[in-house]
Write a protein that holds these residues in place. Structure first.
Motif, PDB file in Angstrom:
ATOM      1  N   SER A  52       0.840  -1.193   0.000  1.00 34.38           N
ATOM      2  CA  SER A  52       0.000   0.000   0.000  1.00 34.38           C
ATOM      3  C   SER A  52       0.878   1.248   0.000  1.00 34.38           C
ATOM      4  N   GLN A  59       3.356  -3.508   5.280  1.00 32.73           N
ATOM      5  CA  GLN A  59       2.061  -2.822   5.359  1.00 32.73           C
ATOM      6  C   GLN A  59       1.269  -3.229   4.115  1.00 32.73           C
ATOM      7  N   SER A 155      -8.549   4.970   2.186  1.00 32.30           N
ATOM      8  CA  SER A 155      -8.620   3.968   3.243  1.00 32.30           C
ATOM      9  C   SER A 155     -10.077   3.646   3.549  1.00 32.30           C
ATOM     10  N   ALA A 219      -1.937  -4.168   8.405  1.00 33.10           N
ATOM     11  CA  ALA A 219      -2.088  -2.736   8.143  1.00 33.10           C
ATOM     12  C   ALA A 219      -3.481  -2.278   8.566  1.00 33.10           C
ATOM     13  N   SER A 222      -6.540  -2.359   5.479  1.00 29.78           N
ATOM     14  CA  SER A 222      -6.396  -3.710   4.919  1.00 29.78           C
ATOM     15  C   SER A 222      -7.740  -4.422   4.929  1.00 29.78           C
ATOM     16  N   TRP A 258       4.342   2.511  14.346  1.00 25.48           N
ATOM     17  CA  TRP A 258       3.920   1.749  13.168  1.00 25.48           C
ATOM     18  C   TRP A 258       2.489   2.085  12.745  1.00 25.48           C
ATOM     19  N   ASN A 260      -0.243   0.282  13.295  1.00 22.11           N
ATOM     20  CA  ASN A 260      -1.129  -0.865  13.064  1.00 22.11           C
ATOM     21  C   ASN A 260      -2.103  -1.039  14.221  1.00 22.11           C
TER      22      ASN A 260
END
Length: 492
Positions: A52, A59, A155, A219, A222, A258, A260
């Motif tokens: 991505s 990710q 997203s 991610a 996702s 990060w 996530n």
């Protein structure tokens, strides 16, 4: 325990190719032949998922899907899905040593769309079989990608509320209205797995085993987080409550943010870790051995409040530990796993890794900090470990020699008896290959003696990463013969 052996770390992206990025085409088969000539038993890859924003393989849009960039276009021509004119004189990026992801994104998917229009009928029966075999993730992934395209690649957090929250009527409407686009994204997965399965068989038949890599987290943007949002700490609007990262360490003074989403391990335990077990099962369809990235996060993980500017505001929280792996063993039996146990290690993490009996990792580049005695010095190794010159997050050895603290470099020279005549990178390789560790691995850049400009990734930075490519003329029979002699000398 892995028998004494060795391998090379190089991602698919880094293979030579006239199409802007490494693929599952003839150069991948040529690299398997190179590994065989070099006396290697393992080819280690980074995660193979669709990338991505930022292009990081860590990710991905899906924990189960494969990256469409790896589909070999020449194979599609041979299968009659494309014409040679479709893939020639296209600007996929002119630099043979760097990937231009922007040009790939702009120019590759329209070509794959043409292959889909012909292939959907040609492979209709096998496509349906593939769809049934992978129904547990493929339908959600196809819908997720189709809706993502519909919303201009935003997203899923920024989609319309009804589809963002997966309301039943919205799911039905988009499945109907975007049926063709959904089928296209599933077709690309069919091509990916078909080509990868053939390449992996070729490698296995040559005695080369594939080491894959599974990121501990998914991610935020996702199919995993969208379709399985209940297993993550999200609020009623599906925004993260807490996010993942790691505390200040060797790579960053402020830690790594990060971003996530964090797992709801309590719920996963109630479900006997079903989603994680299916994720691991899916990865073993791709690989022979699985390296779990940030393994220590399964004992304790660094949890950061959503909205924090740095990772320094986080705290340690207990993970599932051995409960997860007892469930994995119960469902999947004995599987080959490498535990990436780098970073801040408490006694609890050390005990957890030992109880799992999975080999941990040692990185020789970390061994020479003159401020303290290091567990990464070879005389401290145990047999049940995998030893690296460096990983995808490290500088190359020659880069490190030129940029590291001078006292640390002198320490390395003295400890490893490094000389310019031998080549400093070969001295580091000797340190790894001659060690007691069961498996020795080095990035391809270190065999080639390349500098910092060829490193794969600089942690905590965006842009300029994951771009390195090897030149075809560098993978010579002479280099393979040298690696073979070197490997035989140290009984690997």
């Amino acid at each position: 325990m892995i028998e004494r052996s060795s391998g090379i770390l190089m991602h698919i992206t880094s293979l030579p190719s006239p199409y802007g990025i490494g693929t599952f085409g003839k150069e991948a088969y040529a690299f398997v032949d190179f590994l065989k000539k070099a006396g290697q038993n393992y080819w280690q890859l980074l995660p193979l998922g669709p990338t991505s924003f930022g292009d990081s393989p860590y990710q991905s849009f899906s924990s189960f899907a494969g990256n469409p960039y790896f589909i070999d276009l020449e194979t599609l021509v041979e299968e009659g899905l494309l014409e040679w004119e479709d893939i020639q004189n296209i600007d996929f990026g002119r630099d043979r040593e760097k990937i231009d992801y922007g040009k790939l994104y702009m120019n590759r998917f329209s070509i794959l769309k043409k292959a889909f229009l012909l292939g959907r009928e040609k492979f209709k029966q096998s496509l349906e079989s593939f769809r049934l075999e992978n129904s547990d993730w493929l339908e959600d992934y196809g819908l997720y990608m189709a809706v993502k395209v519909w919303f201009g690649m935003k997203s899923w957090k920024d989609w319309d509320e009804d589809i963002k929250l997966r309301e039943e009527k919205a799911l039905e409407r988009y499945q109907k209205e975007l049926a063709n686009e959904i089928e296209y994204w599933m077709f690309l997965q069919y091509l990916f797995f078909k080509q990868w399965k053939k390449l992996k068989k070729y490698a296995n038949d040559k005695g080369i085993r594939i080491i894959g890599d599974i990121p501990i987290y998914v991610a935020e943007d996702s199919a995993d987080a969208w379709a399985n949002s209940e297993i993550f700490f999200l609020d009623e609007k599906k925004n993260p409550v807490t996010i993942a990262g790691c505390p200040p360490d060797y790579f960053s003074e402020i830690g790594q943010l990060w971003g996530n989403p964090i797992y709801r391990w309590d719920l996963l335990e109630e479900r006997n870790y079903d989603w994680w077990i299916e994720r691991i099962r899916g990865n073993f369809r791709l690989y022979d051995i699985l390296r779990i990235d940030h393994f220590r996060g399964l004992e304790s993980f660094w949890e950061i409040p959503f909205g924090s500017k740095t990772a320094a505001t986080g705290r340690w929280v207990k993970g599932p530990g051995m409960k997860l792996f007892r469930a994995v063993k119960e469902q999947l039996g004995n599987i080959d796993i490498i535990a990436e146990d780098l970073g801040h290690l408490t006694q609890e993490v050390i005990d957890f890794r030992k109880e799992s009996e999975y080999p941990g990792m040692k990185v020789l580049q970390f061994a020479f900090d003159t401020r303290e005695e290091s567990d990464y010095l070879p005389h401290n190794y145990e047999k049940n470990c995998v030893v690296y010159t460096g990983t995808h997050d490290n500088d190359t050895i020659m880069g490190w020699m030129n940029t590291a603290n001078k006292l640390d470099v002198e320490h390395a020279k003295e400890y490893l008896n490094l000389t310019e005549d031998e080549g400093y990178h070969w001295g580091f390789l000797r340190g790894v290959w001659s060690s007691v560790g069961a498996l020795a691995i080095a990035p391809m850049q270190d065999f080639l003696g390349l500098g910092s400009e060829h490193r794969m990734n600089i942690p905590s930075t965006i842009g300029g990463n994951w771009q390195w490519r090897v030149k075809k003329e560098d993978l010579t029979d002479g280099l393979a013969a040298k690696i073979y002699r070197f490997t035989k000398r140290y009984g690997r």
